[in-house]
Design an enzyme around this catalytic site. Structure first.
Site, PDB file in Angstrom:
ATOM      1  N   TYR A  40      -0.316  -9.874   0.636  1.00 29.93           N
ATOM      2  CA  TYR A  40       0.708  -9.243   1.483  1.00 29.93           C
ATOM      3  C   TYR A  40       0.697  -9.872   2.876  1.00 29.93           C
ATOM      4  O   TYR A  40      -0.331 -10.367   3.337  1.00 29.93           O
ATOM      5  CB  TYR A  40       0.523  -7.720   1.542  1.00 29.93           C
ATOM      6  CG  TYR A  40      -0.797  -7.228   2.084  1.00 29.93           C
ATOM      7  CD1 TYR A  40      -1.058  -7.171   3.456  1.00 29.93           C
ATOM      8  CD2 TYR A  40      -1.790  -6.786   1.218  1.00 29.93           C
ATOM      9  CE1 TYR A  40      -2.265  -6.692   3.946  1.00 29.93           C
ATOM     10  CE2 TYR A  40      -3.000  -6.305   1.693  1.00 29.93           C
ATOM     11  CZ  TYR A  40      -3.223  -6.262   3.066  1.00 29.93           C
ATOM     12  OH  TYR A  40      -4.419  -5.796   3.535  1.00 29.93           O
ATOM     13  N   HIS A  75     -10.546  -3.309  -1.298  1.00 29.38           N
ATOM     14  CA  HIS A  75     -11.479  -2.762  -0.308  1.00 29.38           C
ATOM     15  C   HIS A  75     -12.559  -1.946  -1.020  1.00 29.38           C
ATOM     16  O   HIS A  75     -12.252  -1.176  -1.938  1.00 29.38           O
ATOM     17  CB  HIS A  75     -10.739  -1.854   0.676  1.00 29.38           C
ATOM     18  CG  HIS A  75      -9.738  -2.576   1.521  1.00 29.38           C
ATOM     19  ND1 HIS A  75     -10.037  -3.054   2.774  1.00 29.38           N
ATOM     20  CD2 HIS A  75      -8.455  -2.926   1.293  1.00 29.38           C
ATOM     21  CE1 HIS A  75      -8.969  -3.650   3.282  1.00 29.38           C
ATOM     22  NE2 HIS A  75      -7.987  -3.587   2.406  1.00 29.38           N
ATOM     23  N   ARG A 124      -2.519 -12.053   3.718  1.00 31.20           N
ATOM     24  CA  ARG A 124      -3.877 -11.757   3.253  1.00 31.20           C
ATOM     25  C   ARG A 124      -4.050 -12.207   1.804  1.00 31.20           C
ATOM     26  O   ARG A 124      -3.200 -11.935   0.960  1.00 31.20           O
ATOM     27  CB  ARG A 124      -4.152 -10.241   3.289  1.00 31.20           C
ATOM     28  CG  ARG A 124      -4.228  -9.552   4.641  1.00 31.20           C
ATOM     29  CD  ARG A 124      -5.318 -10.001   5.584  1.00 31.20           C
ATOM     30  NE  ARG A 124      -6.546 -10.520   5.006  1.00 31.20           N
ATOM     31  CZ  ARG A 124      -7.535  -9.781   4.522  1.00 31.20           C
ATOM     32  NH1 ARG A 124      -7.458  -8.477   4.532  1.00 31.20           N
ATOM     33  NH2 ARG A 124      -8.635 -10.348   4.059  1.00 31.20           N
ATOM     34  N   HIS A 126      -7.017  -8.763  -2.391  1.00 29.42           N
ATOM     35  CA  HIS A 126      -8.365  -8.203  -2.187  1.00 29.42           C
ATOM     36  C   HIS A 126      -8.397  -6.729  -2.550  1.00 29.42           C
ATOM     37  O   HIS A 126      -7.374  -6.049  -2.549  1.00 29.42           O
ATOM     38  CB  HIS A 126      -8.810  -8.383  -0.727  1.00 29.42           C
ATOM     39  CG  HIS A 126      -7.897  -7.692   0.241  1.00 29.42           C
ATOM     40  ND1 HIS A 126      -6.758  -8.291   0.721  1.00 29.42           N
ATOM     41  CD2 HIS A 126      -7.938  -6.456   0.801  1.00 29.42           C
ATOM     42  CE1 HIS A 126      -6.131  -7.464   1.538  1.00 29.42           C
ATOM     43  NE2 HIS A 126      -6.829  -6.330   1.606  1.00 29.42           N
ATOM     44  N   TYR A 147       0.842  -1.193   0.000  1.00 35.63           N
ATOM     45  CA  TYR A 147       0.000   0.000   0.000  1.00 35.63           C
ATOM     46  C   TYR A 147       0.878   1.244   0.000  1.00 35.63           C
ATOM     47  O   TYR A 147       1.954   1.251   0.613  1.00 35.63           O
ATOM     48  CB  TYR A 147      -0.874   0.054   1.262  1.00 35.63           C
ATOM     49  CG  TYR A 147      -2.047  -0.884   1.254  1.00 35.63           C
ATOM     50  CD1 TYR A 147      -3.223  -0.552   0.595  1.00 35.63           C
ATOM     51  CD2 TYR A 147      -1.989  -2.086   1.931  1.00 35.63           C
ATOM     52  CE1 TYR A 147      -4.315  -1.406   0.603  1.00 35.63           C
ATOM     53  CE2 TYR A 147      -3.070  -2.957   1.948  1.00 35.63           C
ATOM     54  CZ  TYR A 147      -4.228  -2.609   1.285  1.00 35.63           C
ATOM     55  OH  TYR A 147      -5.300  -3.459   1.290  1.00 35.63           O
TER      56      TYR A 147
HETATM   57 FE   LIG Z   1      -6.106  -4.639   2.653  1.00 36.98          FE
END
Ligand SMILES: [Fe+2]
Length: 243
Positions: free
Chosen positions: A153, A168, A163, A166, A114
């Site tokens: 990640y 959000h 995770r 995905h 991110y």
């Molecule tokens: Fe996330």
């Protein structure tokens, strides 16, 4: 919906249908460690809907610019990664389209990173990818984003925790009671079985509603893979919240 005019011109409030309890993530799910700190210690108090839940917040067209839905064109160059088109319809709990409502997304880049101060995963940032977009549904409740497929990640939940890829989603809908914050996943991800956020939803069928469907119809030749992700606000078939 949930607001009806009566003969004398006053409004009568009808409650939105509630979610099926097993279709929503458990507030306390021990494998997801953060829930141990934040889950309520006492039973929830169920409040009746009142007029305030069916009025605002309503976000208007002025908050969305043309091109905000295309995360691959926010910089001078193209982001690295697998280009994808995510389309779908926003529906209410009777299967009717929800038009002209704001959908926002945010996501990691193709390397699973991110653009955020607190993300210290040692994967590269992409100078051509910010990872956020928004759009309004059209009159038929349809929406579309162009982006790149996010990477998996690691996170600090438990030893070797990762995770699943995905995106959000945040949706306002027509009223406060229709607010939804959730995550869309990709079909066939091997990390589903090991992800306590995904697994915190008890109902297997409800979990499946968070997985997009690969779609050859919206796949563009020589350009991008298409995925379909329909979203249902409220009711027994509602798209689950994220934990
Ligand atoms: Fe996330």
């Amino acid at each position: 919906m949930e607001k009806q005019e009566t003969r004398d011109g006053t409004s009568k409030v009808r409650a939105y249908r509630r979610h099926a309890p097993e279709s929503q993530p458990s507030s306390l799910y021990e494998p997801y460690r953060a829930t141990l700190r934040r889950a309520p210690l006492k039973p929830l108090v169920v409040l009746p809907h009142t007029l305030s839940e069916i009025t605002g917040p309503v976000f208007g067209r002025e908050t969305v610019s043309e091109g905000d839905h295309d995360l691959t064109r926010q910089h001078t160059g193209e982001p690295l990664g697998e280009r994808i088109i995510v389309s779908g319809r926003l529906l209410d709990d009777h299967g009717r389209p929800v038009p002209h409502t704001l959908i926002e997304i945010w996501q990691a880049n193709a390397g699973g990173r991110y653009r955020h101060d607190r993300d210290n995963h040692p994967a590269p940032l992409d100078p051509n990818f910010s990872g956020a977009g928004r759009t309004l549904t059209d009159k038929n409740g349809a929406y579309q984003f162009v982006t790149i497929k996010p990477g998996a990640y690691p996170w600090q939940n438990h030893e070797n925790s990762w995770r699943p890829a995905h995106i959000h989603f945040s949706i306002f809908g027509p009223a406060f009671a229709t607010r939804l914050v959730t995550q869309m996943y990709f079909p066939g991800d091997p990390l589903f079985a090991f992800d306590p956020i995904f697994q915190s939803i008890p109902d297997e069928k409800a979990r499946q509603r968070l997985i997009a469907r690969f779609d050859l119809q919206t796949t563009k030749p020589e350009w991008a893979l298409g995925y379909q992700f329909d979203i249902v606000l409220r009711g027994r078939e509602a798209t689950p919240f994220e934990a």
